[in-house]
Design a protein around this motif. Structure first.
Motif, PDB file in Angstrom:
ATOM      1  N   ALA A 275     -26.579  94.968 -47.124  1.00 31.87           N
ATOM      2  CA  ALA A 275     -27.109  94.156 -48.221  1.00 31.87           C
ATOM      3  C   ALA A 275     -27.209  92.701 -47.763  1.00 31.87           C
ATOM      4  O   ALA A 275     -26.238  92.131 -47.268  1.00 31.87           O
ATOM      5  CB  ALA A 275     -26.204  94.258 -49.437  1.00 31.87           C
ATOM      6  N   ILE A 276     -28.384  92.131 -47.928  1.00 33.24           N
ATOM      7  CA  ILE A 276     -28.620  90.739 -47.559  1.00 33.24           C
ATOM      8  C   ILE A 276     -29.070  89.995 -48.810  1.00 33.24           C
ATOM      9  O   ILE A 276     -30.063  90.363 -49.439  1.00 33.24           O
ATOM     10  CB  ILE A 276     -29.697  90.629 -46.464  1.00 33.24           C
ATOM     11  N   ASN A 277     -28.325  88.968 -49.182  1.00 32.76           N
ATOM     12  CA  ASN A 277     -28.690  88.147 -50.331  1.00 32.76           C
ATOM     13  C   ASN A 277     -29.702  87.102 -49.898  1.00 32.76           C
ATOM     14  O   ASN A 277     -29.580  86.506 -48.829  1.00 32.76           O
ATOM     15  CB  ASN A 277     -27.461  87.444 -50.912  1.00 32.76           C
TER      16      ASN A 277
ATOM     17  N   SER B  41     -32.247  83.842 -51.641  1.00 35.39           N
ATOM     18  CA  SER B  41     -32.542  83.040 -52.813  1.00 35.39           C
ATOM     19  C   SER B  41     -33.973  82.538 -52.749  1.00 35.39           C
ATOM     20  O   SER B  41     -34.418  82.038 -51.714  1.00 35.39           O
ATOM     21  CB  SER B  41     -31.580  81.854 -52.866  1.00 35.39           C
TER      22      SER B  41
ATOM     23  N   TYR C 170     -34.685  94.245 -54.124  1.00 34.04           N
ATOM     24  CA  TYR C 170     -34.365  94.170 -55.547  1.00 34.04           C
ATOM     25  C   TYR C 170     -34.576  92.744 -56.027  1.00 34.04           C
ATOM     26  O   TYR C 170     -34.081  91.785 -55.415  1.00 34.04           O
ATOM     27  CB  TYR C 170     -32.922  94.621 -55.805  1.00 34.04           C
TER      28      TYR C 170
ATOM     29  N   GLN D 125     -34.728  89.462 -58.857  1.00 29.94           N
ATOM     30  CA  GLN D 125     -33.682  88.703 -59.532  1.00 29.94           C
ATOM     31  C   GLN D 125     -33.238  89.364 -60.833  1.00 29.94           C
ATOM     32  O   GLN D 125     -32.156  89.102 -61.321  1.00 29.94           O
ATOM     33  CB  GLN D 125     -34.140  87.263 -59.771  1.00 29.94           C
TER      34      GLN D 125
ATOM     35  N   ARG E  65     -35.738  97.390 -58.682  1.00 30.69           N
ATOM     36  CA  ARG E  65     -36.349  97.583 -57.371  1.00 30.69           C
ATOM     37  C   ARG E  65     -37.777  97.051 -57.400  1.00 30.69           C
ATOM     38  O   ARG E  65     -38.522  97.275 -58.351  1.00 30.69           O
ATOM     39  CB  ARG E  65     -36.350  99.059 -56.993  1.00 30.69           C
TER      40      ARG E  65
ATOM     41  N   SER F 257     -32.004  85.005 -57.430  1.00 25.12           N
ATOM     42  CA  SER F 257     -31.287  85.678 -56.345  1.00 25.12           C
ATOM     43  C   SER F 257     -31.844  87.083 -56.180  1.00 25.12           C
ATOM     44  O   SER F 257     -31.856  87.863 -57.138  1.00 25.12           O
ATOM     45  CB  SER F 257     -29.794  85.749 -56.660  1.00 25.12           C
ATOM     46  N   TRP F 258     -32.268  87.391 -54.980  1.00 20.15           N
ATOM     47  CA  TRP F 258     -32.825  88.697 -54.649  1.00 20.15           C
ATOM     48  C   TRP F 258     -31.908  89.366 -53.643  1.00 20.15           C
ATOM     49  O   TRP F 258     -31.118  88.707 -52.972  1.00 20.15           O
ATOM     50  CB  TRP F 258     -34.211  88.531 -54.044  1.00 20.15           C
ATOM     51  N   LYS F 259     -32.036  90.684 -53.529  1.00 18.65           N
ATOM     52  CA  LYS F 259     -31.264  91.431 -52.526  1.00 18.65           C
ATOM     53  C   LYS F 259     -32.206  92.281 -51.704  1.00 18.65           C
ATOM     54  O   LYS F 259     -33.133  92.895 -52.227  1.00 18.65           O
ATOM     55  CB  LYS F 259     -30.234  92.345 -53.182  1.00 18.65           C
TER      56      LYS F 259
ATOM     57  N   PHE G 125     -31.893  95.357 -48.987  1.00 17.00           N
ATOM     58  CA  PHE G 125     -31.042  96.363 -48.356  1.00 17.00           C
ATOM     59  C   PHE G 125     -31.801  96.905 -47.164  1.00 17.00           C
ATOM     60  O   PHE G 125     -32.933  97.365 -47.290  1.00 17.00           O
ATOM     61  CB  PHE G 125     -30.710  97.503 -49.333  1.00 17.00           C
TER      62      PHE G 125
END
Length: 181
Positions: free
Chosen positions: A112-114, A116, A141, A143, A147, A171-173, A175
């Motif tokens: 998982a990589i955060n 912004s 994913y 904010q 998905r 904030s997005w993620k 994977f």
């Protein structure tokens, strides 16, 4: 001179650029200056990468070569930097901002990589994932926690490009799953 030959090979290219790798910079002789003047006139940017230059004179000359044509000069102190330079060149060519999310080593598990997105004014966000072993899967994913299906994906042997058009601030993620190695 190599720059003249490179210019000839680029004839007809819509967005021509030259990436010059050099262990030592050529001296600022008349033939070089003529080639640089011609490249500048034709709007061909030269990006220089100094490899084991052994001194500031070479780096100064490589910087001058890039600067005369609107390009950027890079020093390659380690092989790791080589992964970052293509993204910086693309960002410069497209007049976009570049932000690194870091370097990660794949182990076959999802990572998982955060990330912004600071404001909603971005027309697009391009995620470029470099991998020597290959990316096997990814998910983005938004904010809002849902998905997000990327607007564009290109998968190469050692990279994956993911484009998100008009992403919302927040904030997005990301994977990512990659081969071990």
């Amino acid at each position: 001179i190599g720059l003249q030959k490179a210019r000839e090979l680029l004839d007809g290219s819509p967005r021509p650029v030259i990436v010059l790798f050099s262990a030592s910079a050529p001296s600022g002789d008349e033939q070089l200056n003529t080639a640089l003047d011609q490249l500048k006139k034709e709007k061909v940017r030269v990006y220089t990468i100094g490899v084991d230059t052994g001194g500031t004179d070479s780096l100064t000359e490589l910087s001058r070569i890039a600067g005369m044509t609107g390009g950027i000069s890079f020093e390659l102190p380690s092989q790791d930097m080589l992964l970052e330079i293509p993204g910086r060149i693309l960002a410069d060519m497209n007049q976009t901002k570049l932000r690194s999310l870091g370097c990660f080593t794949g182990d076959g598990e999802s990572l998982a990589i955060n990330m912004s997105i600071p404001d909603s004014s971005a027309e697009a966000v391009n995620l470029i994932l470099f991998s020597g072993a290959g990316i096997t899967d990814f998910e983005v994913y938004g904010q809002d926690g849902r998905r997000y299906n990327p607007d564009f994906v290109r998968i190469g042997e050692q990279y994956t490009l993911i484009r998100l058009n008009n992403p919302q601030k927040g904030s997005w993620k990301l994977f990512v799953k990659g081969e071990a190695g």
